[in-house]
Design a protein around this motif. Structure first.
Motif, PDB file in Angstrom:
ATOM      1  N   ARG A 156       0.840  -1.199   0.000  1.00 26.93           N
ATOM      2  CA  ARG A 156       0.000   0.000   0.000  1.00 26.93           C
ATOM      3  C   ARG A 156       0.874   1.247   0.000  1.00 26.93           C
ATOM      4  O   ARG A 156       1.910   1.300   0.660  1.00 26.93           O
ATOM      5  CB  ARG A 156      -0.946  -0.001   1.200  1.00 26.93           C
ATOM      6  N   ALA A 157       0.426   2.244  -0.770  1.00 27.42           N
ATOM      7  CA  ALA A 157       1.210   3.472  -0.899  1.00 27.42           C
ATOM      8  C   ALA A 157       0.291   4.658  -1.159  1.00 27.42           C
ATOM      9  O   ALA A 157      -0.859   4.497  -1.582  1.00 27.42           O
ATOM     10  CB  ALA A 157       2.213   3.332  -2.044  1.00 27.42           C
ATOM     11  N   ARG A 158       0.826   5.847  -0.895  1.00 36.49           N
ATOM     12  CA  ARG A 158       0.155   7.103  -1.242  1.00 36.49           C
ATOM     13  C   ARG A 158       0.935   7.692  -2.418  1.00 36.49           C
ATOM     14  O   ARG A 158       1.975   8.336  -2.237  1.00 36.49           O
ATOM     15  CB  ARG A 158       0.146   8.058  -0.049  1.00 36.49           C
ATOM     16  N   LEU A 159       0.442   7.456  -3.607  1.00 36.05           N
ATOM     17  CA  LEU A 159       1.198   7.740  -4.821  1.00 36.05           C
ATOM     18  C   LEU A 159       1.620   9.201  -4.927  1.00 36.05           C
ATOM     19  O   LEU A 159       2.745   9.504  -5.334  1.00 36.05           O
ATOM     20  CB  LEU A 159       0.377   7.346  -6.048  1.00 36.05           C
ATOM     21  N   SER A 160       0.727  10.120  -4.561  1.00 36.31           N
ATOM     22  CA  SER A 160       1.032  11.544  -4.729  1.00 36.31           C
ATOM     23  C   SER A 160       2.125  12.016  -3.778  1.00 36.31           C
ATOM     24  O   SER A 160       2.751  13.052  -4.012  1.00 36.31           O
ATOM     25  CB  SER A 160      -0.230  12.385  -4.529  1.00 36.31           C
ATOM     26  N   ASP A 161       2.366  11.272  -2.694  1.00 35.10           N
ATOM     27  CA  ASP A 161       3.465  11.595  -1.783  1.00 35.10           C
ATOM     28  C   ASP A 161       4.725  10.806  -2.126  1.00 35.10           C
ATOM     29  O   ASP A 161       5.834  11.210  -1.772  1.00 35.10           O
ATOM     30  CB  ASP A 161       3.068  11.286  -0.335  1.00 35.10           C
ATOM     31  N   GLN A 162       4.533   9.708  -2.812  1.00 35.55           N
ATOM     32  CA  GLN A 162       5.653   8.820  -3.137  1.00 35.55           C
ATOM     33  C   GLN A 162       6.482   9.348  -4.305  1.00 35.55           C
ATOM     34  O   GLN A 162       7.715   9.254  -4.291  1.00 35.55           O
ATOM     35  CB  GLN A 162       5.095   7.434  -3.478  1.00 35.55           C
ATOM     36  N   PHE A 163       5.810   9.903  -5.322  1.00 39.13           N
ATOM     37  CA  PHE A 163       6.489  10.371  -6.528  1.00 39.13           C
ATOM     38  C   PHE A 163       6.090  11.804  -6.855  1.00 39.13           C
ATOM     39  O   PHE A 163       5.058  12.298  -6.408  1.00 39.13           O
ATOM     40  CB  PHE A 163       6.131   9.480  -7.728  1.00 39.13           C
ATOM     41  N   ASP A 164       6.912  12.441  -7.680  1.00 38.60           N
ATOM     42  CA  ASP A 164       6.574  13.758  -8.227  1.00 38.60           C
ATOM     43  C   ASP A 164       5.827  13.621  -9.547  1.00 38.60           C
ATOM     44  O   ASP A 164       5.118  14.532  -9.973  1.00 38.60           O
ATOM     45  CB  ASP A 164       7.849  14.585  -8.449  1.00 38.60           C
TER      46      ASP A 164
END
Length: 276
Positions: A236-244
């Motif tokens: 599980r991840a928070r994509l908008s915080d993980q990548f630019d």
């Protein structure tokens, strides 16, 4: 060579060294590896004063080799102390190498611009994933911390296709079919858009509704095990915080080797590096 001969009786079996050194079955080579790096660093001024850029480059290469041996020695011992410690040791080395390269390039009065190509699991900020919650960090996180506002983390996603990967460590590469992404994952969400390929910016102001997560995200690396995909490759991840930014290719195609036939015995392959 005298210092590194400490490793000789283990041959190429690095795990045997790590096991023996960790559990006291053999003397570790930690002091020898560290001593070589320290000695090189103490001679830095003398090396750099000899032949300008050429000597500077040669010293940098030698220092990096010594740093690699020191960090590898630590890594192989850490393998028997748990996944988190060994993962962190490896990514810390990657970030340390990046930092050393930037310092080397900028030592000539030019601002360094570096492109680093790695798997998503290394480059996406670990703090935005459940892996980070378990204590792991990665290169993406360390770069953001050390160079605030000076990095761009770009991730890649796919829904289905083929991949070249192994089933286990040290196993041969295979061409495998990538299963369609699981429902509820970022990859499945992007597939539903019906766009074959696109790039999505995730910095402030971008349309990020539904991307703040957490959602499932798939990571395929050197190993791919479709039979246990949910457990082996999703987190599980928070994509908008993980990548630019994220680049999505709905269908992916496996990389193919430059040479399909192995070179005859005793003959060096055309792609073998020279000058090493």
């Amino acid at each position: 060579r005298y210092r590194y001969s400490c490793f000789d009786h283990f041959g190429e079996d690095t795990q045997a060294y790590g096991y023996a050194a960790t559990f006291g079955l053999a003397e570790s080579c930690e002091e020898e590896a560290l001593g070589q790096l320290i000695e090189l660093q103490q001679r830095a001024v003398a090396y750099a004063s000899r032949d300008g850029h050429v000597a500077d480059d040669e010293f940098f290469f030698a220092e990096q080799n010594a740093r690699l041996v020191k960090n590898a020695e630590e890594y192989y011992r850490s393998m028997f102390r748990g996944r988190v410690e060994s993962w962190n040791r490896r990514d810390a080395h990657m970030a340390e190498t990046l930092e050393a390269l930037a310092a080397h390039l900028e030592g000539r009065g030019r601002k360094a611009k570096i492109v680093l190509w790695e798997h998503n699991s290394h480059l996406g900020d670990a703090r935005a994933t459940e892996i980070g919650e378990g204590g792991e960090f990665n290169v993406g996180q360390l770069v953001r911390e050390r160079y605030p506002g000076q990095s761009v983390l770009v991730g890649f996603t796919t829904h289905h296709g083929t991949v070249t990967a192994a089933s286990n460590w040290d196993s041969p590469a295979e061409r495998k079919r990538v299963r369609p992404a699981l429902p509820g994952s970022y990859e499945a969400l992007f597939h539903e858009l019906g766009i074959g390929r696109f790039m999505l910016g995730l910095r402030s102001g971008a349309p990020m509704e539904g991307l703040r997560g957490p959602r499932l995200e798939r990571a395929i690396g050197v190993i791919y095990r479709p039979e246990t995909e949910r457990m082996s490759h999703y987190f599980r991840a928070r994509l908008s915080d993980q990548f630019d930014a994220v680049m999505h290719f709905d269908e992916t195609r496996a990389v193919e080797p430059l040479e399909r036939i192995a070179a005859p015995s005793g003959e060096v392959a055309e792609t073998f590096p020279t000058g090493v």
